[in-house]
Structure formats: structure tokens, C-alpha cells
Design a protein around this motif. Sequence first.
Motif, PDB file in Angstrom:
ATOM      1  N   TYR A 193       0.838  -1.197   0.000  1.00  0.00           N
ATOM      2  CA  TYR A 193       0.000   0.000   0.000  1.00  0.00           C
ATOM      3  C   TYR A 193       0.877   1.254   0.000  1.00  0.00           C
ATOM      4  O   TYR A 193       0.671   2.201  -0.759  1.00  0.00           O
ATOM      5  CB  TYR A 193      -0.913  -0.004   1.220  1.00  0.00           C
ATOM      6  N   GLN A 197       1.319   4.211  -2.888  1.00  0.00           N
ATOM      7  CA  GLN A 197       1.186   5.661  -2.668  1.00  0.00           C
ATOM      8  C   GLN A 197       2.362   6.408  -3.288  1.00  0.00           C
ATOM      9  O   GLN A 197       2.197   7.444  -3.931  1.00  0.00           O
ATOM     10  CB  GLN A 197       1.158   5.961  -1.163  1.00  0.00           C
ATOM     11  N   ALA A 201       2.245   9.073  -6.483  1.00  0.00           N
ATOM     12  CA  ALA A 201       2.754  10.443  -6.420  1.00  0.00           C
ATOM     13  C   ALA A 201       3.774  10.693  -7.523  1.00  0.00           C
ATOM     14  O   ALA A 201       3.736  11.724  -8.204  1.00  0.00           O
ATOM     15  CB  ALA A 201       3.375  10.709  -5.050  1.00  0.00           C
ATOM     16  N   ARG A 204       2.028  10.815 -10.950  1.00  0.00           N
ATOM     17  CA  ARG A 204       1.393  12.127 -11.130  1.00  0.00           C
ATOM     18  C   ARG A 204       2.432  13.193 -11.452  1.00  0.00           C
ATOM     19  O   ARG A 204       2.215  14.058 -12.299  1.00  0.00           O
ATOM     20  CB  ARG A 204       0.661  12.532  -9.858  1.00  0.00           C
ATOM     21  N   ARG A 214      -9.538   8.755  -8.884  1.00  0.00           N
ATOM     22  CA  ARG A 214      -9.125   9.602  -7.765  1.00  0.00           C
ATOM     23  C   ARG A 214      -9.475   8.935  -6.443  1.00  0.00           C
ATOM     24  O   ARG A 214     -10.576   8.392  -6.314  1.00  0.00           O
ATOM     25  CB  ARG A 214      -9.845  10.963  -7.862  1.00  0.00           C
ATOM     26  N   PRO A 215      -8.594   8.960  -5.473  1.00  0.00           N
ATOM     27  CA  PRO A 215      -8.872   8.318  -4.181  1.00  0.00           C
ATOM     28  C   PRO A 215      -9.996   9.009  -3.431  1.00  0.00           C
ATOM     29  O   PRO A 215     -10.154  10.196  -3.545  1.00  0.00           O
ATOM     30  CB  PRO A 215      -7.553   8.437  -3.424  1.00  0.00           C
TER      31      PRO A 215
ATOM     32  N   HIS B 158      -6.115  16.039  -3.776  1.00  0.00           N
ATOM     33  CA  HIS B 158      -6.737  14.711  -3.684  1.00  0.00           C
ATOM     34  C   HIS B 158      -5.671  13.667  -3.406  1.00  0.00           C
ATOM     35  O   HIS B 158      -4.949  13.263  -4.323  1.00  0.00           O
ATOM     36  CB  HIS B 158      -7.464  14.364  -4.980  1.00  0.00           C
ATOM     37  N   PHE B 159      -5.570  13.286  -2.163  1.00  0.00           N
ATOM     38  CA  PHE B 159      -4.598  12.231  -1.832  1.00  0.00           C
ATOM     39  C   PHE B 159      -5.172  11.365  -0.727  1.00  0.00           C
ATOM     40  O   PHE B 159      -6.170  11.721  -0.091  1.00  0.00           O
ATOM     41  CB  PHE B 159      -3.258  12.830  -1.430  1.00  0.00           C
ATOM     42  N   ASP B 160      -4.532  10.262  -0.521  1.00  0.00           N
ATOM     43  CA  ASP B 160      -5.063   9.253   0.383  1.00  0.00           C
ATOM     44  C   ASP B 160      -4.486   9.394   1.786  1.00  0.00           C
ATOM     45  O   ASP B 160      -5.123   9.942   2.679  1.00  0.00           O
ATOM     46  CB  ASP B 160      -4.763   7.872  -0.205  1.00  0.00           C
ATOM     47  N   ASP B 161      -3.248   8.977   1.943  1.00  0.00           N
ATOM     48  CA  ASP B 161      -2.629   8.984   3.278  1.00  0.00           C
ATOM     49  C   ASP B 161      -1.907  10.301   3.526  1.00  0.00           C
ATOM     50  O   ASP B 161      -1.003  10.677   2.768  1.00  0.00           O
ATOM     51  CB  ASP B 161      -1.655   7.806   3.388  1.00  0.00           C
ATOM     52  N   ILE B 164       2.107  10.064   4.609  1.00  0.00           N
ATOM     53  CA  ILE B 164       2.940   9.658   3.474  1.00  0.00           C
ATOM     54  C   ILE B 164       3.026  10.791   2.453  1.00  0.00           C
ATOM     55  O   ILE B 164       4.115  11.165   2.002  1.00  0.00           O
ATOM     56  CB  ILE B 164       2.387   8.388   2.797  1.00  0.00           C
ATOM     57  N   THR B 165       1.898  11.348   2.125  1.00  0.00           N
ATOM     58  CA  THR B 165       1.871  12.436   1.139  1.00  0.00           C
ATOM     59  C   THR B 165       2.699  13.625   1.605  1.00  0.00           C
ATOM     60  O   THR B 165       3.408  14.258   0.823  1.00  0.00           O
ATOM     61  CB  THR B 165       0.425  12.877   0.879  1.00  0.00           C
ATOM     62  N   GLY B 205       1.719  15.813  -7.426  1.00  0.00           N
ATOM     63  CA  GLY B 205       1.777  14.706  -6.478  1.00  0.00           C
ATOM     64  C   GLY B 205       0.702  14.806  -5.414  1.00  0.00           C
ATOM     65  O   GLY B 205       0.236  13.792  -4.885  1.00  0.00           O
ATOM     66  N   GLY B 207      -2.167  15.721  -6.011  1.00  0.00           N
ATOM     67  CA  GLY B 207      -3.460  15.547  -6.670  1.00  0.00           C
ATOM     68  C   GLY B 207      -4.109  16.887  -6.966  1.00  0.00           C
ATOM     69  O   GLY B 207      -5.332  16.987  -7.016  1.00  0.00           O
ATOM     70  N   GLY B 208      -3.295  17.908  -7.141  1.00  0.00           N
ATOM     71  CA  GLY B 208      -3.828  19.233  -7.442  1.00  0.00           C
ATOM     72  C   GLY B 208      -4.365  19.305  -8.863  1.00  0.00           C
ATOM     73  O   GLY B 208      -3.829  18.663  -9.765  1.00  0.00           O
TER      74      GLY B 208
END
Lengths: 215, 215
Positions: A193, A197, A201, A204, A214-215, B158-161, B164-165, B205, B207-208
Motif C-alpha cells: 500500500y 502511494q 505520487a 502524477r 481519484r482516491p 486529492h490524496f489518500d494517506d 505519506i503524502t 503529487g 493531486g492538485g
Amino acid sequence: MASGLRDQSMESSRGDILDAAANCFMERGYTETSIDDVARSLGATKGRIYHHYRSKADIFAEVFRIGMDMNYAAIEPFRNMGGPAALRWQKMAFAHAVQMVVTKPYQRTVWVGVKMHLRGATTPEQRSVFEELLNYRTEYANVFREAIIQGRQDGDFHFDDLSITNQLMFVTLNSPIFWYAPRAGETRADIEYLAAQVVTAAYRGLGGEEKGKRP
Amino acid sequence: MASGLRDQSMESSRGDILDAAANCFMERGYTETSIDDVARSLGATKGRIYHHYRSKADIFAEVFRIGMDMNYAAIEPFRNMGGPAALRWQKMAFAHAVQMVVTKPYQRTVWVGVKMHLRGATTPEQRSVFEELLNYRTEYANVFREAIIQGRQDGDFHFDDLSITNQLMFVTLNSPIFWYAPRAGETRADIEYLAAQVVTAAYRGLGGEEKGKRP
DNA sequence: TTGACAACATACCGGGTAGTATGTTCATCA
DNA sequence: TGATGAACATACTACCCGGTATGTTGTCAA
């Protein structure tokens, strides 16, 4: 003549030394790591280490080489994959990211090596070994570089400056060696996972298309 | 009573020492840098350095602090800017990226400090100074962290974690300290182009959204 | 002019560390 | 069973480097 068993135990002992050294290099860097530190973390003394390796620089080079060997092995299944380059890049990038997590001490040592200047005390022989290792690493990087070039030609990636984008991509993919910390009870799925991620990134960042997921 | 001129020359001498030290720390790391190295790069000797600073760790801390001071100053105009968080983030990220290029030796020293374990020999006093510096740096990072949290709430990122991001974002924005190399005849515009590339990659990265301005 | 002090340079010391030289133990084999 | 050598441990040396103690020079104020 050496027996198979002796070979086995010797190789195992050498491997243990490299593992311990990789951990120390990761935690403290090259110069901050003394041979006694490595020995202590093995519950042994200098004698054991200098019986198997001729110098600290030799051990460092071995850790570097093995780290890179593991990276090459990880992307090997995808290197010559058919289909679009962008997909090939994704497969390789994911394998690479997982590798950064799973073999972190070795990969940190590689990083330390790339950013280090072996000066003064080192012998010319050690210097040439080190240059060879840096080439080994550059070759590996070129596999990814060519994939994103191809991907841009295919219209799957959209970026401006190649060399800058290449640097940014690698920094992103390598970054787990700096911020990843193993968690208790962590599963393979957790690691994958995390790697996903990272790859997302980087993808992108390359200007890769996202098909409405999209998440 | 010290004259203004004497103050001036003393401050200048201290500044030269810090500049030289920052360069050495960047090129060789902390332990690999000897005080004699710094002195030699100034065309001076230890005596000059220890006349102005009490220890190697003190110099290191000063370089770290000044590096962070410059970063805070760079983003200050945008920190409390109105409007969408994503735009505020872009302004700050750009200023930060430019800063990484322009003050690279200091920023590399900051990085070395973050990734270093001050062990053993350092005094408790030095240890607490160092912890304070790390907090100083964490506070700075939180300004960006809060911007991307807000930006996600606004629907611009738009990102998940998150954690991490956040790591990936900083690694990208900081990365010029590793791969940027000044070019002969480089202009401010060149540097800003480079910084823009970095910000674009980081922005993607996160998600912009990109409003049809593909390069 | 001189005394005082800042701003260095020079000389030296002590601790830590890479590498070496020399034991010591134990398995293997003739 | 005794010799041999691998696989270590122990003891030691030489060197580098952070820090200090001491010398030297120029400046400025009284």
C-alpha cells in the motif's frame, strides 16, 4: 579442500557482518560507524570482521554492491516487458519502491555512498572500485530514465525538463529510505500500500494520466 | 567599548566562518569535516575559528539556525495570506524551492542535522540546543502540512494517506539541495524556472487540479 | 608612548579509531 | 592422535582530530 558445510557457515558469517554493517551505516553514516560498532552489534569483536574483510571501505563497497544487485533483481521481470512504456515504468517503479522499504539498510548505504567523497586515506584501488559502483548505479537509473523518455514520446507522460523531472522522480521513489519506519505486525499488504502511494505520487509528478480513479 | 567598525568586521568574520562551514558540511558531512578543513577553506587556521566559536557543534547549530531563519523569512509574506489554501501552498512552496537553491549549503547542513544522531561526546547543553532546533524545523514543516490539509478539505488536493503524502511533498520540495548544481551565467529566471518545475511536480503529487496548462 | 585587548597563529595534548600482530579454540583429516 | 588451519578474540600501534594553552601582531585610547 573446504567442505560444503564450512562454505555455508563462512558465507553466513560474511552475510551477518554485511547485515550488521548496513544497519550501522544506515543509523550513523560511514565515518560515524566504527568497526567496533559493527562488531558489537554482532556480539563479536574486530577480529571476526577483519578475518573476513580487509578494510572498512571493502565492507562498505560490498554492502553497496549487494544493495544494487537486489534492485536489479527486483526490476528484472519487467525490464524488457512489452506494451506501453508507462506501464513498464509503473511495474518497475513499484518493485523499486517495495525494494526501498524491504532492504532499507542496504539502500541507505547506497545513498550514503552516492553522496560521499572518498578522500585522502583511501587507496587508488578502492577509488576505482567505488567509481565502478557509481557507474553500476547510474546504469540502473538509466533504465528508468529511458522508460519515462519513451512514455513521453507515447504521450502518456507530460513534463517539461527531462533531467529535472528525472531527479524528482527518483527522489520520490527513493524517499522511503528516509521516512519509512517498520510497524509492529506489519504485513506485506501494508508495505505494498505504501509503495503504491509512492508510485502514484511519482506517476502524477510525471504528468501521467489518471483514468478517473481519484482516491 | 567596541566601535561600530570593529563590530562590523567581527560580524563579517563570523559570517565568513559560517559560510565556509556550511560549504564543508554540505560537501563532506559533519564528522567528515574537520575544523582544520573549514579553516583551510578560509585561508586561516583553527585559532581564528575557536576565537569566535566555542565548539564544532556550536558552529553546526548556528548554520542550522540561520538556514531555518532564512526559510521562515522566505515564506513569511504568504503564511497568513487569504484566499484558497492551495494557492497559499503554491506561493510558499515556490519560495521554499527557490530557497533550497539559493542557500543550498545551509539547507544541506539542516538536512545533515535532521538525519544525524548527536551521540556520546556532545554535552547535555548542546543536546538541548539541538532538540530546540529540530522543533524549530518541525514547526516550519507544520505550516506546509496544515496548508495541504486545508487544501484537501477545500477539494483542491486529492490524496489518500496524509503522513505519506506530506513526506513525499517535502522530499520533492527539498530535493534541489541534492541535485541542483549552479551553472555559469545563471540568472534569477533560470532558478525560478527550476523552482517552478519542482513546485509543479509536488503540486501534481498532491493531486492538485491542473487547468488545461499542460506543458 | 604605552598598556590593554581583539584577532588571530602556533604548539601541544588526549581520546577515539582503523588496521595489525599475536594468541586461542576447535573441527577436520592424514 | 597429532598436526593443521579456519575462525575467531585480545593486545597493541599509529594516526587523526577536537579542543586548549600559549605566542604574536596590530589597533586604539589615555
